[in-house]
Design a protein around this motif. Sequence first.
Motif, mmCIF file in Angstrom:
data_model
loop_
_atom_site.group_PDB
_atom_site.id
_atom_site.type_symbol
_atom_site.label_atom_id
_atom_site.label_comp_id
_atom_site.label_asym_id
_atom_site.label_seq_id
_atom_site.Cartn_x
_atom_site.Cartn_y
_atom_site.Cartn_z
ATOM 1 N N GLY A 66 32.365 28.847 33.073
ATOM 2 C CA GLY A 66 31.617 28.363 34.217
ATOM 3 C C GLY A 66 30.329 29.135 34.355
ATOM 4 N N LEU A 67 29.543 28.799 35.361
ATOM 5 C CA LEU A 67 28.276 29.469 35.596
ATOM 6 C C LEU A 67 28.511 30.877 36.144
ATOM 7 C CD1 LEU A 67 26.280 26.539 37.252
ATOM 8 C CD2 LEU A 67 26.199 27.301 34.878
ATOM 9 N N VAL A 68 27.751 31.844 35.642
ATOM 10 C CA VAL A 68 27.853 33.227 36.123
ATOM 11 C C VAL A 68 26.959 33.345 37.356
ATOM 12 C CG1 VAL A 68 27.619 35.655 35.537
ATOM 13 C CG2 VAL A 68 28.254 34.015 33.772
ATOM 14 N N ASN A 69 27.514 32.969 38.476
ATOM 15 C CA ASN A 69 26.764 32.972 39.734
ATOM 16 C C ASN A 69 27.668 33.546 40.810
ATOM 17 O OD1 ASN A 69 25.202 32.526 41.958
ATOM 18 N ND2 ASN A 69 25.022 30.309 41.696
ATOM 19 N N SER A 70 27.369 34.759 41.242
ATOM 20 C CA SER A 70 28.239 35.433 42.211
ATOM 21 C C SER A 70 28.263 34.735 43.557
ATOM 22 C CB SER A 70 27.771 36.881 42.392
ATOM 23 O OG SER A 70 26.424 36.919 42.841
ATOM 24 N N ALA A 71 27.251 33.924 43.856
ATOM 25 C CA ALA A 71 27.206 33.235 45.148
ATOM 26 C C ALA A 71 27.835 31.849 45.100
ATOM 27 C CB ALA A 71 25.758 33.122 45.619
ATOM 28 N N GLY A 72 28.219 31.405 43.902
ATOM 29 C CA GLY A 72 28.763 30.062 43.763
ATOM 30 C C GLY A 72 30.245 30.057 43.448
ATOM 31 N N PHE A 73 30.742 28.873 43.209
ATOM 32 C CA PHE A 73 32.163 28.694 42.903
ATOM 33 C C PHE A 73 32.447 29.178 41.483
ATOM 34 C CE2 PHE A 73 35.503 25.836 41.155
ATOM 35 C CZ PHE A 73 36.559 26.292 41.931
ATOM 36 N N ASP A 74 33.478 29.994 41.340
ATOM 37 C CA ASP A 74 33.855 30.539 40.028
ATOM 38 C C ASP A 74 34.761 29.529 39.324
ATOM 39 O OD1 ASP A 74 34.563 31.996 37.819
ATOM 40 O OD2 ASP A 74 34.867 33.877 38.904
ATOM 41 N N TYR A 75 34.143 28.609 38.594
ATOM 42 C CA TYR A 75 34.887 27.531 37.942
ATOM 43 C C TYR A 75 35.809 28.061 36.849
ATOM 44 C CZ TYR A 75 35.703 23.110 35.497
ATOM 45 O OH TYR A 75 36.286 22.019 34.900
ATOM 46 N N GLN A 76 35.338 29.046 36.098
ATOM 47 C CA GLN A 76 36.159 29.613 35.030
ATOM 48 C C GLN A 76 37.413 30.269 35.593
ATOM 49 O OE1 GLN A 76 34.141 32.451 32.572
ATOM 50 N NE2 GLN A 76 35.874 32.755 31.204
ATOM 51 N N SER A 77 37.275 31.018 36.667
ATOM 52 C CA SER A 77 38.427 31.658 37.292
ATOM 53 C C SER A 77 39.413 30.616 37.806
ATOM 54 C CB SER A 77 37.969 32.565 38.436
ATOM 55 O OG SER A 77 39.073 33.124 39.119
ATOM 56 N N TRP A 78 38.881 29.522 38.369
ATOM 57 C CA TRP A 78 39.760 28.465 38.885
ATOM 58 C C TRP A 78 40.549 27.821 37.746
ATOM 59 C CZ3 TRP A 78 40.026 23.218 37.919
ATOM 60 C CH2 TRP A 78 40.846 22.477 38.777
ATOM 61 N N LEU A 79 39.895 27.575 36.610
ATOM 62 C CA LEU A 79 40.590 26.979 35.475
ATOM 63 C C LEU A 79 41.737 27.871 34.999
ATOM 64 C CD1 LEU A 79 37.564 25.648 33.382
ATOM 65 C CD2 LEU A 79 39.285 24.261 34.553
ATOM 66 N N LEU A 80 41.477 29.176 34.917
ATOM 67 C CA LEU A 80 42.508 30.108 34.461
ATOM 68 C C LEU A 80 43.642 30.202 35.471
ATOM 69 C CD1 LEU A 80 40.207 32.916 33.000
ATOM 70 C CD2 LEU A 80 41.468 31.154 31.744
ATOM 71 N N GLN A 81 43.313 30.181 36.764
ATOM 72 C CA GLN A 81 44.347 30.230 37.792
ATOM 73 C C GLN A 81 45.246 29.002 37.742
ATOM 74 O OE1 GLN A 81 42.481 30.821 41.589
ATOM 75 N NE2 GLN A 81 41.454 32.696 40.947
ATOM 76 N N GLN A 82 44.673 27.857 37.391
ATOM 77 C CA GLN A 82 45.453 26.623 37.300
ATOM 78 C C GLN A 82 46.247 26.531 36.003
ATOM 79 O OE1 GLN A 82 45.636 24.503 39.956
ATOM 80 N NE2 GLN A 82 44.390 26.076 40.950
ATOM 81 N N GLY A 83 46.042 27.480 35.089
ATOM 82 C CA GLY A 83 46.811 27.504 33.848
ATOM 83 C C GLY A 83 46.204 26.734 32.702
ATOM 84 N N TYR A 84 44.940 26.331 32.794
ATOM 85 C CA TYR A 84 44.315 25.565 31.723
ATOM 86 C C TYR A 84 43.929 26.492 30.574
ATOM 87 C CZ TYR A 84 44.013 21.593 34.892
ATOM 88 O OH TYR A 84 44.325 20.556 35.733
ATOM 89 N N SER A 85 44.373 26.163 29.369
ATOM 90 C CA SER A 85 44.042 26.939 28.181
ATOM 91 C C SER A 85 42.683 26.554 27.614
ATOM 92 C CB SER A 85 45.107 26.743 27.103
ATOM 93 O OG SER A 85 46.390 27.067 27.590
ATOM 94 N N ALA A 86 42.265 25.305 27.826
ATOM 95 C CA ALA A 86 40.991 24.823 27.299
ATOM 96 C C ALA A 86 40.594 23.567 28.050
ATOM 97 C CB ALA A 86 41.106 24.538 25.800
#
Length: 226
Positions: A66-86
Amino acid sequence: MSNQDCPCTCGDERRSRFSFAIDSRDKRQGQPDLRLLLLSWYDSQADNLVSGHRCSVIVRLRRPRGLVNSAGFDYQSWLLQQGYSAVGSVRSLEQDCVSSSGFGARLGRLRSSIQGSINAADMTNNGILVALSVGSKRQLTDQWDNLVRLGIVHLVVISGLHIGLVAALCTWLGSGLSRLLLLQGQLQVGRWLPSVLGFLGAGYYSLLAGFSLPSQRALIAVAVVM
């Protein structure tokens, strides 16, 4: 990828987006350890996808990012939390999808059936009914913004409140049945029936709602109380 479970999640006019669970029986030696994929399909065939079916597809994958933006939504973290491998997209369908016989597949088909029945009724608040029935909030578009503005999102997000109400209802029904059994001399069955029905009802509703972390916590609390 071959022989996978593909529960549909959402889509728009251009694509369908869905979670794709990889069947561990089809993994070959040396392949990456992928379990759950978030796929997009830019094809009209995607409209025929049914939750709980097994499909063989060719996909193009990339790592969750996801985009490296501390003020925005952490899309990469959300994907990992949901268990998505890819994440990726479907290039083509190798063979027609077939119905799967696993427990998760049957549960997925049941959830899709309930959602389809609610939508077929063509009522005003279909999105809210679907959210309260199977835990899917994707039909809450403008309504979601209104719920956030009013601060009552918790009323449509299935958690302890809803599972507790279902447990209480099932316990109440079990109490009525237990009285009939006690009148017939079935003392042992009548004594345990309310608690058993209350826990089973709460467990079934939790599974139907997706068995999220709040649902798991509420189910543990119901088990302790029962």
